[in-house]
Scaffold this motif. Structure first.
Motif, PDB file in Angstrom:
ATOM      1  N   GLY A 239       1.228  -1.218   0.121  1.00 10.01           N
ATOM      2  CA  GLY A 239       0.292  -0.020  -0.224  1.00 10.01           C
ATOM      3  C   GLY A 239       1.004   1.259  -0.085  1.00 10.01           C
ATOM      4  N   VAL A 240       1.501   0.866   0.454  1.00  8.03           N
ATOM      5  CA  VAL A 240       2.652   2.292   0.675  1.00  8.03           C
ATOM      6  C   VAL A 240       3.524   2.291  -0.241  1.00  8.03           C
ATOM      7  N   GLY A 241       3.865   1.788  -1.365  1.00 12.16           N
ATOM      8  CA  GLY A 241       4.466   1.812  -2.496  1.00 12.16           C
ATOM      9  C   GLY A 241       3.455   2.004  -3.503  1.00 12.16           C
ATOM     10  N   THR A 242       2.276   1.636  -3.519  1.00 11.76           N
ATOM     11  CA  THR A 242       1.402   2.664  -4.469  1.00 11.76           C
ATOM     12  C   THR A 242       0.506   3.693  -4.147  1.00 11.76           C
ATOM     13  N   ALA A 243       0.580   3.897  -2.820  1.00 10.44           N
ATOM     14  CA  ALA A 243       1.009   5.250  -2.479  1.00 10.44           C
ATOM     15  C   ALA A 243       1.838   6.471  -2.839  1.00 10.44           C
ATOM     16  N   THR A 244       2.792   6.081  -3.157  1.00  5.97           N
ATOM     17  CA  THR A 244       4.191   6.748  -3.516  1.00  5.97           C
ATOM     18  C   THR A 244       4.098   6.499  -4.729  1.00  5.97           C
ATOM     19  N   THR A 245       3.842   5.388  -6.213  1.00  3.70           N
ATOM     20  CA  THR A 245       3.293   5.888  -7.078  1.00  3.70           C
ATOM     21  C   THR A 245       2.571   6.805  -7.168  1.00  3.70           C
ATOM     22  N   ARG A 246       1.378   6.584  -6.922  1.00  2.00           N
ATOM     23  CA  ARG A 246      -0.164   7.528  -7.351  1.00  2.00           C
ATOM     24  C   ARG A 246       0.588   9.288  -6.677  1.00  2.00           C
ATOM     25  N   ALA A 247       1.037   9.406  -5.703  1.00  5.92           N
ATOM     26  CA  ALA A 247       1.764  10.819  -5.234  1.00  5.92           C
ATOM     27  C   ALA A 247       2.693  10.871  -6.374  1.00  5.92           C
ATOM     28  N   VAL A 248       3.425  10.750  -7.039  1.00  5.21           N
ATOM     29  CA  VAL A 248       4.550  10.632  -8.199  1.00  5.21           C
ATOM     30  C   VAL A 248       3.528  11.253  -9.100  1.00  5.21           C
ATOM     31  N   VAL A 249       2.743  10.484  -9.409  1.00  5.24           N
ATOM     32  CA  VAL A 249       2.197  10.771 -10.620  1.00  5.24           C
ATOM     33  C   VAL A 249       1.458  11.595 -10.655  1.00  5.24           C
ATOM     34  N   ASN A 250       0.883  11.475  -9.867  1.00  2.29           N
ATOM     35  CA  ASN A 250      -0.570  12.762  -9.464  1.00  2.29           C
ATOM     36  C   ASN A 250      -0.080  14.247  -9.306  1.00  2.29           C
ATOM     37  N   ALA A 251       1.216  14.524  -8.696  1.00  2.00           N
ATOM     38  CA  ALA A 251       1.419  15.631  -8.240  1.00  2.00           C
ATOM     39  C   ALA A 251       2.326  15.731  -9.525  1.00  2.00           C
ATOM     40  N   SER A 252       3.097  15.246 -10.442  1.00  4.89           N
ATOM     41  CA  SER A 252       3.345  15.421 -11.569  1.00  4.89           C
ATOM     42  C   SER A 252       2.660  16.409 -12.970  1.00  4.89           C
ATOM     43  N   PHE A 253       1.182  15.722 -12.548  1.00  2.00           N
ATOM     44  CA  PHE A 253      -0.029  15.708 -13.725  1.00  2.00           C
ATOM     45  C   PHE A 253      -0.080  17.075 -13.031  1.00  2.00           C
ATOM     46  N   SER A 254      -0.362  17.243 -11.562  1.00  2.00           N
ATOM     47  CA  SER A 254      -0.998  18.621 -11.232  1.00  2.00           C
ATOM     48  C   SER A 254      -0.118  19.990 -11.367  1.00  2.00           C
ATOM     49  N   VAL A 255       1.915  19.279 -11.496  1.00  2.00           N
ATOM     50  CA  VAL A 255       2.347  21.052 -12.679  1.00  2.00           C
ATOM     51  C   VAL A 255       1.598  21.127 -13.630  1.00  2.00           C
ATOM     52  N   VAL A 256       1.854  19.656 -14.214  1.00  2.93           N
ATOM     53  CA  VAL A 256       1.608  20.231 -15.299  1.00  2.93           C
ATOM     54  C   VAL A 256       0.896  21.108 -16.151  1.00  2.93           C
ATOM     55  N   VAL A 257      -0.837  20.512 -15.768  1.00  5.22           N
ATOM     56  CA  VAL A 257      -2.409  21.454 -15.133  1.00  5.22           C
ATOM     57  C   VAL A 257      -2.053  22.398 -14.501  1.00  5.22           C
ATOM     58  N   LEU A 258      -1.767  22.667 -13.496  1.00  6.12           N
ATOM     59  CA  LEU A 258      -0.934  23.829 -13.510  1.00  6.12           C
ATOM     60  C   LEU A 258      -0.250  24.994 -14.123  1.00  6.12           C
ATOM     61  N   ASP A 259       0.474  24.425 -15.021  1.00  9.75           N
ATOM     62  CA  ASP A 259       1.699  25.038 -15.700  1.00  9.75           C
ATOM     63  C   ASP A 259       0.768  25.623 -17.222  1.00  9.75           C
ATOM     64  N   PHE A 260       0.137  24.882 -17.288  1.00 12.41           N
ATOM     65  CA  PHE A 260      -0.648  24.534 -18.196  1.00 12.41           C
ATOM     66  C   PHE A 260      -1.881  26.321 -18.272  1.00 12.41           C
ATOM     67  N   LEU A 261      -2.488  26.062 -17.276  1.00 17.06           N
ATOM     68  CA  LEU A 261      -3.861  26.894 -16.033  1.00 17.06           C
ATOM     69  C   LEU A 261      -3.274  28.656 -15.986  1.00 17.06           C
ATOM     70  N   LEU A 262      -1.925  28.595 -15.466  1.00 21.42           N
ATOM     71  CA  LEU A 262      -1.344  29.597 -14.871  1.00 21.42           C
ATOM     72  C   LEU A 262      -0.522  30.417 -16.009  1.00 21.42           C
ATOM     73  N   SER A 263      -0.240  30.112 -17.062  1.00 24.70           N
ATOM     74  CA  SER A 263       0.079  30.479 -18.109  1.00 24.70           C
ATOM     75  C   SER A 263      -0.574  30.824 -19.410  1.00 24.70           C
ATOM     76  N   GLY A 264      -1.673  30.405 -18.934  1.00 27.19           N
ATOM     77  CA  GLY A 264      -3.238  31.527 -19.347  1.00 27.19           C
ATOM     78  C   GLY A 264      -3.012  32.283 -19.097  1.00 27.19           C
ATOM     79  N   PHE A 265      -3.207  32.154 -17.909  1.00 30.05           N
ATOM     80  CA  PHE A 265      -3.748  33.382 -16.733  1.00 30.05           C
ATOM     81  C   PHE A 265      -2.761  34.674 -17.019  1.00 30.05           C
ATOM     82  N   SER A 266      -1.924  34.766 -17.251  1.00 34.35           N
ATOM     83  CA  SER A 266      -0.323  35.065 -17.638  1.00 34.35           C
ATOM     84  C   SER A 266      -0.637  35.805 -18.672  1.00 34.35           C
TER      85      SER A 266
END
Lengths: 285, 257
Positions: free
Chosen positions: A249-276
């Protein structure tokens, strides 16, 4: 104890499924997983913000915040130095190879590179590095605390896990992501100049020129750094707090964290670039 | 099924009614009821995986039931907000099955943690930690970290942490799991000593031979429901097949013979 009335010894054992099994919530339907996860993440984010603004909270958790500042900075600084250093070298080298075929003038390469590093590459690369390096650490640490019942023990000692575990990491991550983005920008630009100076003999005065860098670029870069600094620990802590099972479960959580955190960075980049692009000043500094 | 124990002379410190919990559609607890009276020590027993630890966590408000209600010291845990729950937990101590010692803190910090959260002055915390460590026969190990301790020592440190705040309600989840007989006896002796006559203690365990010397009442969980609740004598006297088999195998009937 004579008044105690035990179950009659002849009674049949309890029959199973006496009550209807509660219906599965809508959030258990696969299509709604992301929405439910987003809602839980947003709730965790608001809870963390509330703990941050509580009077005396930052002072009370000063020691943990300082520890996390050290951990996050220590974990990421070499990683970011190497990544942004190499990225600066390769980017400038590749751009100059292409530009050489079309234009005889390299005077705008430095200013354009500094502009794109400031508003895009430095914060986003730092955010992605922190998402992988720090996000995985936060999820693994909190996840293993969950499976070893340490988070339950915190609750039994009246320490809110959001206050005790998430808030210090959140504050430290916002500060360190911002500082590391600025540091990464300096490293990227400096290594870009090494490529430009070594292979094309572009002078430092020509390369280090801020004429294309607008206030909006600086604000956009800082805004992104702060946003990534907020998103990564929340996404990772959510994955950690929702860990179930044992080490798997810890391994799964770690993988999920890396995938979701990287994904959130990409999505935020898109949104904030548009805003800027739409709202921030493009005037020179 | 909630089996009622009527004893008008005793105040109930914990009352749980109609507890139901399922995981992934598979029911674990079915309409379970528990009453814990002031001054009593309740032993919760049953086969492995029947939901004893789950029930214990429900009594502490760590797991929310799908249905049913837990009332501790007259307050329904389901209706309390975070600060209300914190006030109730101030009056509870919980020993976790796998110690749950904070691995980033040393022994002294682990034991001091509940007192720090309550805002007890530092000098008093230091004194009480030293006292409690002496009580669990581990004086002077404040600076060691949990990963430097053997299982029995970890259990005693966890016991010290669970009881340092002097909470009247103490919940012990399998306090002797994986321990040798000598250490197990010491742990139960400590549990008996730390039980407050004006409080209540609940023990989940499999070590029935030793629990017999400590527990006043028993609750046997079987297939997710309460199969038996009563005193040791009533358990021994029962002719129920499952009850007899369980007590026989665990030595409780043997102890009576």
């Amino acid at each position: 104890m004579s008044s105690l009335a035990p179950t009659p010894a002849t009674a049949e054992p309890q029959k199973r499924a006496k009550r209807p099994i509660p219906r599965q919530s809508k959030a258990n339907r696969p299509l709604l997983y992301p929405l439910a996860a987003f809602r839980r993440g947003a709730t965790l984010f608001l809870e963390t913000l509330l703990w941050c603004i509580k009077p005396g909270a930052l002072k009370r958790r000063r020691r943990q915040i300082l520890e996390q500042l050290f951990v996050i900075g220590n974990k990421s600084v070499v990683f970011i130095t190497v990544t942004l250093g190499v990225l600066g070298l390769i980017s400038v080298f590749q751009v100059l190879v292409q530009v050489e075929r079309i234009l005889p003038d390299f005077s705008m390469i430095g200013p354009a590179f500094i502009q794109i590093m400031t508003r895009e590459f430095a914060p986003t690369m730092a955010g992605l590095m922190i998402a992988t390096r720090v996000g995985s650490g936060i999820a693994a640490e909190i996840g293993s605390m969950v499976v070893t019942e340490q988070v339950d023990a915190l609750r039994m000692c009246n320490a809110d896990p959001v206050d005790y575990l998430v808030m210090p990491r959140f504050v430290a991550s916002v500060i360190q992501t911002t500082l590391l983005s600025i540091y990464g920008c300096v490293i990227g630009v400096a290594s870009g100049f090494i490529a430009a100076g070594l292979f094309w003999n572009i002078p430092a005065g020509t390369f280090f020129n801020l004429q294309l860098v607008a206030y909006g670029d600086v604000v956009s870069g800082l805004m992104k750094a702060v946003a990534y600094g907020m998103a990564v620990p929340i996404v990772a802590a959510q994955a950690g707090l929702e860990t179930s099972g044992g080490s798997e479960g810890v391994g799964t959580a770690t993988t999920r964290a890396v995938v979701n955190a990287s994904f959130s960075v990409v999505v935020l980049d898109f949104l904030l670039s548009g805003f800027s692009f739409l709202f921030l000043s493009k005037g020179p500094m | 099924m909630s089996v009622s124990i009527r004893d008008a002379g005793q105040e109930q410190l914990i009352v749980a009614t109609g507890l139901y919990k399922s995981f992934g559609g598979e029911p674990i607890l079915l309409d379970v009821g528990v009453e814990v009276f002031r001054g009593r020590i309740l032993g919760i027993i049953g086969p492995g995986g029947v939901g004893k630890s789950l029930l214990m966590k429900m009594l502490a408000g760590l797991v929310e039931p799908d249905a049913g209600d837990v009332t501790v010291l007259g307050q329904s845990l389901q209706s309390l907000n975070a600060s209300g729950l914190a006030r109730v937990r101030d009056r509870m101590g919980f020993l976790f099955q796998n110690y749950a010692l904070f691995d980033f803190m040393d022994v002294g910090q682990n034991i001091a943690f509940p007192l720090e959260q309550m805002g007890v002055p530092k000098a008093e915390i230091t004194r009480r930690v030293a006292e409690r460590l002496a009580e669990v026969e581990l004086p002077g190990i404040e600076r060691l970290f949990p990963n430097e301790l053997a299982g029995g020592l970890k259990k005693r440190v966890a016991l010290a942490r669970a009881t340092i705040a002097g909470a009247p309600i103490l919940l012990y989840d399998d306090p002797t799991a994986g321990l040798d007989p000598v250490t197990s006896s010491k742990i139960f002796e400590l549990i008996r000593r730390l039980h407050r006559p004006d409080g209540a203690t609940v023990i989940v365990g499999h070590d029935i031979d030793r629990m017999v010397a400590v527990c006043d009442e028993w609750l046997l969980l079987h297939e997710g429901a309460v199969l038996f609740r009563g005193t040791t004598e009533e358990g021994r006297a029962s002719s129920h097949e499952v009850l007899k088999t369980f007590f026989m195998e665990t030595g409780m009937l043997g102890a009576a013979a």
